[in-house]
Write an enzyme that holds these catalytic residues in place. Structure first.
Site, PDB file in Angstrom:
ATOM      1  N   GLY A  33      62.032  53.480  41.392  1.00  0.00           N
ATOM      2  CA  GLY A  33      60.839  51.983  40.725  1.00  0.00           C
ATOM      3  C   GLY A  33      61.003  52.302  39.111  1.00  0.00           C
ATOM      4  O   GLY A  33      60.146  52.104  38.597  1.00  0.00           O
ATOM      5  N   ALA A  34      61.269  53.310  38.476  1.00  0.00           N
ATOM      6  CA  ALA A  34      61.815  53.512  37.383  1.00  0.00           C
ATOM      7  C   ALA A  34      61.579  52.505  36.432  1.00  0.00           C
ATOM      8  O   ALA A  34      61.375  52.987  35.188  1.00  0.00           O
ATOM      9  CB  ALA A  34      62.806  54.426  36.668  1.00  0.00           C
ATOM     10  N   SER A  35      61.709  50.909  37.012  1.00  0.00           N
ATOM     11  CA  SER A  35      61.476  50.187  35.950  1.00  0.00           C
ATOM     12  C   SER A  35      60.460  49.461  35.741  1.00  0.00           C
ATOM     13  O   SER A  35      60.223  48.524  34.647  1.00  0.00           O
ATOM     14  CB  SER A  35      63.352  49.500  36.187  1.00  0.00           C
ATOM     15  OG  SER A  35      64.338  49.920  36.180  1.00  0.00           O
ATOM     16  N   ILE A  38      54.699  50.749  36.101  1.00  0.00           N
ATOM     17  CA  ILE A  38      54.170  52.657  35.793  1.00  0.00           C
ATOM     18  C   ILE A  38      56.036  53.330  35.691  1.00  0.00           C
ATOM     19  O   ILE A  38      55.240  54.255  35.184  1.00  0.00           O
ATOM     20  CB  ILE A  38      53.726  53.048  37.276  1.00  0.00           C
ATOM     21  CG1 ILE A  38      52.654  51.901  38.168  1.00  0.00           C
ATOM     22  CG2 ILE A  38      53.785  54.303  37.616  1.00  0.00           C
ATOM     23  CD1 ILE A  38      52.452  52.320  38.900  1.00  0.00           C
ATOM     24  N   GLY A  39      56.670  52.879  36.236  1.00  0.00           N
ATOM     25  CA  GLY A  39      57.824  53.333  36.575  1.00  0.00           C
ATOM     26  C   GLY A  39      58.498  53.474  35.081  1.00  0.00           C
ATOM     27  O   GLY A  39      57.983  54.905  34.239  1.00  0.00           O
ATOM     28  N   ASP A  59      66.200  52.687  40.365  1.00  0.00           N
ATOM     29  CA  ASP A  59      65.530  51.879  40.598  1.00  0.00           C
ATOM     30  C   ASP A  59      66.531  49.790  41.018  1.00  0.00           C
ATOM     31  O   ASP A  59      67.795  50.397  40.848  1.00  0.00           O
ATOM     32  CB  ASP A  59      64.816  50.294  39.166  1.00  0.00           C
ATOM     33  CG  ASP A  59      63.582  49.475  39.591  1.00  0.00           C
ATOM     34  OD1 ASP A  59      64.164  48.539  40.510  1.00  0.00           O
ATOM     35  OD2 ASP A  59      62.062  50.579  39.178  1.00  0.00           O
ATOM     36  N   ARG A 106      49.292  44.899  42.972  1.00  0.00           N
ATOM     37  CA  ARG A 106      48.121  44.230  43.843  1.00  0.00           C
ATOM     38  C   ARG A 106      47.750  42.758  42.614  1.00  0.00           C
ATOM     39  O   ARG A 106      48.116  42.875  41.059  1.00  0.00           O
ATOM     40  CB  ARG A 106      46.514  44.586  43.559  1.00  0.00           C
ATOM     41  CG  ARG A 106      46.899  45.259  44.772  1.00  0.00           C
ATOM     42  CD  ARG A 106      44.633  46.070  45.363  1.00  0.00           C
ATOM     43  NE  ARG A 106      44.767  46.561  44.718  1.00  0.00           N
ATOM     44  CZ  ARG A 106      42.981  46.532  43.888  1.00  0.00           C
ATOM     45  NH1 ARG A 106      42.134  46.127  44.968  1.00  0.00           N
ATOM     46  NH2 ARG A 106      42.781  48.138  42.969  1.00  0.00           N
ATOM     47  N   ILE A 142      54.091  57.315  45.095  1.00  0.00           N
ATOM     48  CA  ILE A 142      52.631  56.420  43.938  1.00  0.00           C
ATOM     49  C   ILE A 142      52.199  55.338  44.963  1.00  0.00           C
ATOM     50  O   ILE A 142      51.295  54.145  44.217  1.00  0.00           O
ATOM     51  CB  ILE A 142      52.916  55.875  42.765  1.00  0.00           C
ATOM     52  CG1 ILE A 142      52.890  57.304  41.667  1.00  0.00           C
ATOM     53  CG2 ILE A 142      52.297  55.750  41.616  1.00  0.00           C
ATOM     54  CD1 ILE A 142      53.644  57.749  40.774  1.00  0.00           C
ATOM     55  N   ASP A 175      42.479  58.617  40.237  1.00  0.00           N
ATOM     56  CA  ASP A 175      40.924  58.011  40.667  1.00  0.00           C
ATOM     57  C   ASP A 175      39.879  59.407  40.181  1.00  0.00           C
ATOM     58  O   ASP A 175      38.906  59.430  39.859  1.00  0.00           O
ATOM     59  CB  ASP A 175      41.275  58.875  42.221  1.00  0.00           C
ATOM     60  CG  ASP A 175      41.584  57.210  43.120  1.00  0.00           C
ATOM     61  OD1 ASP A 175      41.625  56.117  42.811  1.00  0.00           O
ATOM     62  OD2 ASP A 175      42.230  57.514  43.619  1.00  0.00           O
ATOM     63  N   HIS A 202      42.728  56.241  49.171  1.00  0.00           N
ATOM     64  CA  HIS A 202      42.930  55.979  48.319  1.00  0.00           C
ATOM     65  C   HIS A 202      42.897  54.229  47.689  1.00  0.00           C
ATOM     66  O   HIS A 202      44.099  53.814  47.847  1.00  0.00           O
ATOM     67  CB  HIS A 202      44.279  56.028  47.271  1.00  0.00           C
ATOM     68  CG  HIS A 202      44.562  55.334  45.933  1.00  0.00           C
ATOM     69  ND1 HIS A 202      43.934  55.620  44.973  1.00  0.00           N
ATOM     70  CD2 HIS A 202      46.089  54.575  45.959  1.00  0.00           C
ATOM     71  CE1 HIS A 202      44.046  55.489  43.768  1.00  0.00           C
ATOM     72  NE2 HIS A 202      45.388  54.305  44.439  1.00  0.00           N
TER      73      HIS A 202
HETATM   74  P1  NAI Z   1      56.104  46.820  39.150  1.00  0.00           P
HETATM   75  O1  NAI Z   1      55.817  45.748  40.135  1.00  0.00           O
HETATM   76  O2  NAI Z   1      55.667  46.575  38.027  1.00  0.00           O
HETATM   77  O3  NAI Z   1      56.980  47.765  39.882  1.00  0.00           O
HETATM   78  C1  NAI Z   1      57.991  48.277  40.470  1.00  0.00           C
HETATM   79  C2  NAI Z   1      59.184  48.179  40.455  1.00  0.00           C
HETATM   80  O4  NAI Z   1      59.504  48.241  41.491  1.00  0.00           O
HETATM   81  C3  NAI Z   1      60.140  47.293  39.598  1.00  0.00           C
HETATM   82  O5  NAI Z   1      60.643  47.678  38.545  1.00  0.00           O
HETATM   83  C4  NAI Z   1      61.087  46.769  41.038  1.00  0.00           C
HETATM   84  O6  NAI Z   1      62.090  46.830  40.512  1.00  0.00           O
HETATM   85  C5  NAI Z   1      61.209  48.260  41.998  1.00  0.00           C
HETATM   86  N1  NAI Z   1      61.694  48.425  43.048  1.00  0.00           N
HETATM   87  C6  NAI Z   1      61.007  47.134  44.360  1.00  0.00           C
HETATM   88  N2  NAI Z   1      61.371  47.894  44.983  1.00  0.00           N
HETATM   89  C7  NAI Z   1      62.563  48.559  45.410  1.00  0.00           C
HETATM   90  C8  NAI Z   1      63.570  49.561  46.277  1.00  0.00           C
HETATM   91  N3  NAI Z   1      63.525  49.283  46.656  1.00  0.00           N
HETATM   92  N4  NAI Z   1      64.019  50.779  45.235  1.00  0.00           N
HETATM   93  C9  NAI Z   1      63.121  51.236  43.991  1.00  0.00           C
HETATM   94  N5  NAI Z   1      62.708  50.384  43.591  1.00  0.00           N
HETATM   95  C10 NAI Z   1      62.443  49.450  44.105  1.00  0.00           C
HETATM   96  O7  NAI Z   1      54.596  47.715  39.973  1.00  0.00           O
HETATM   97  P2  NAI Z   1      54.132  48.980  39.407  1.00  0.00           P
HETATM   98  O8  NAI Z   1      52.746  47.902  38.425  1.00  0.00           O
HETATM   99  O9  NAI Z   1      54.803  49.929  38.612  1.00  0.00           O
HETATM  100  O10 NAI Z   1      53.315  49.982  40.838  1.00  0.00           O
HETATM  101  C11 NAI Z   1      54.269  50.303  41.974  1.00  0.00           C
HETATM  102  C12 NAI Z   1      53.104  50.808  43.099  1.00  0.00           C
HETATM  103  O11 NAI Z   1      52.235  51.364  42.590  1.00  0.00           O
HETATM  104  C13 NAI Z   1      52.401  49.639  43.633  1.00  0.00           C
HETATM  105  O12 NAI Z   1      52.745  49.545  44.864  1.00  0.00           O
HETATM  106  C14 NAI Z   1      50.900  49.398  43.089  1.00  0.00           C
HETATM  107  O13 NAI Z   1      50.077  49.513  44.057  1.00  0.00           O
HETATM  108  C15 NAI Z   1      51.229  51.346  43.248  1.00  0.00           C
HETATM  109  N6  NAI Z   1      50.425  51.832  42.845  1.00  0.00           N
HETATM  110  C16 NAI Z   1      49.638  53.327  42.831  1.00  0.00           C
HETATM  111  C17 NAI Z   1      48.744  53.665  42.238  1.00  0.00           C
HETATM  112  C18 NAI Z   1      47.930  55.031  42.585  1.00  0.00           C
HETATM  113  O14 NAI Z   1      46.788  55.992  41.850  1.00  0.00           O
HETATM  114  N7  NAI Z   1      49.218  55.634  44.115  1.00  0.00           N
HETATM  115  C19 NAI Z   1      48.204  53.073  40.828  1.00  0.00           C
HETATM  116  C20 NAI Z   1      47.866  51.597  40.351  1.00  0.00           C
HETATM  117  C21 NAI Z   1      48.929  50.525  40.863  1.00  0.00           C
END
Ligand code: NAI
Length: 340
Positions: A33-35, A38-39, A59, A106, A142, A175, A202
């Protein structure tokens, strides 16, 4: 608990170091999910670290660009980019630590559980590939809802006969980071010297900050306890609302995941006394999965520090977490059963 944990604060993350013998404990790390939101910043922070020899970026889109960009930074970590499912196995081979921020975030009005339908399958697919290609790697999840995605990952590793409960961990570091920041703000302390153990899960009221076990010890009025606890529990939503539909926490999460990664890598390299909170298969409470402060060693999690002595206030928070946490865990396990 507080005294044990005092050793982990101050917890300043050092991204570069001229004094470390990087050659002696460099490691191979993958970001799946590097793109994403967060990635990308997470991959940047990892590229800056002398602890990492190989950085594997995966990704389903855009990794070639992210990889080319990061590869120009004058640090030792070798960056390789993989895009699309047919390259996933290559991205994972030889990896010692796999971070999974893949999945949708979200939007305002959504709970983390609302992400379940999309993210459960994404995590299950990625972890299945980890089981086949890097079964001994530590897997740090994550992707939300963490309360459910960690049980899913555990069941999948079990199914493949490679589950090591010391190595499948939900990342709850954000957290802990938020709790330290908010407490320091409220009490005029240096945030880098504050450690608040955060236990439970979480999401919303499953996040249980133990303000009675704070390092350094500080006392709070009932009103302060209420407002700090609520703010820590709802901090993710604070960011989701401020971003108004464009995503959730990404930059603070990248920092939190980098902090977690560096702690784990230092422990894998032989450093003693490394403690971070994490959500893991647990025997500390009635909950099957639960976040507590964990000691890490060369083999992953060495032991849990448990929950310590809870105040009356915190005992009530545990009670309030019960139904949501149990149902999130069950939902993950049931999904895994149907998936496998
Ligand atoms: P984002 O939508 O910006 O990035 C997600 C990335 O995952 C995209 O680049 C997408 O192409 C990729 N992706 C989707 N399906 C995939 C697959 N099958 N294989 C590989 N990559 C794939 O989302 P963001 O903001 O980076 O959040 C990612 C996750 O982290 C969400 O589920 C979010 O809820 C969670 N999160 C967790 C936190 C924690 O404290 N554990 C805090 C903040 C977010």
């Amino acid at each position: 608990l507080g005294n044990v944990l005092w050793s982990v604060a101050p917890k300043l993350v050092r991204y570069t170091s001229s004094t470390r013998d990087a050659g002696s404990f460099t490691r191979k790390v993958a970001v799946l999910g590097a793109s994403g939101g967060i990635g990308q910043p997470l991959s940047l922070l990892l590229k800056l670290s002398p602890l990492i020899s190989d950085l594997s970026l995966y990704d389903i889109q855009h990794t070639k660009g992210v990889g080319a960009d990061l590869s120009h930074i004058e640090t030792r970590a070798k960056v390789k980019a993989y895009v699309g499912q047919e390259q996933l196995a290559d991205a994972l081979k030889g990896m010692e630590l796999v971070l999974i921020p893949a999945g949708v975030p979200r939007k305002p009005g959504m709970t983390r559980d609302d992400l379940f339908n999309t993210n459960a399958t994404i995590v299950a697919d990625l972890v299945s590939s980890c089981a086949k290609n890097c079964p001994r790697a530590l897997i740090a999840i994550i992707a939300n809802p963490v309360n459910s995605t960690v049980p899913i990952a555990a069941e999948i590793m079990k199914h493949h006969g490679v589950y090591d409960e010391k190595k499948v961990i939900g990342v709850t570091t954000l957290d802990v980071v938020r709790a330290a920041t908010f407490v320091a703000e409220a009490k005029g302390l240096d945030p880098t010297r504050v450690f608040v153990p955060v236990i439970g899960g979480h999401s919303g009221n499953t996040i249980i900050p133990l303000l009675s076990q704070l390092s350094p010890p500080v006392s709070f009025s009932k009103q302060e306890l209420d407002s700090l606890t609520k703010r820590i529990q709802n901090a993710g939503t604070e960011v989701v609302e401020a971003k108004a539909g464009t995503g959730s926490a990404t930059l603070s999460m990248a920092h939190a995941a980098a902090r977690f990664t560096f702690s784990v890598l230092e422990a894998l390299g032989g450093k003693e006394g490394v403690v971070e909170c994490g959500y893991i298969l647990s025997k500390e409470t009635e909950f099957k999965y639960f976040a507590t402060p964990l000691s890490f060693t060369r083999n992953g999690v060495e032991r849990s520090h448990g929950i310590g002595k809870l105040s009356e206030y915190e005992t009530k928070l545990m009670e309030e977490a019960k139904s949501e946490l149990n149902s999130n865990i069950k939902k993950g396990e049931e999904f895994a059963k149907a998936y496998l």
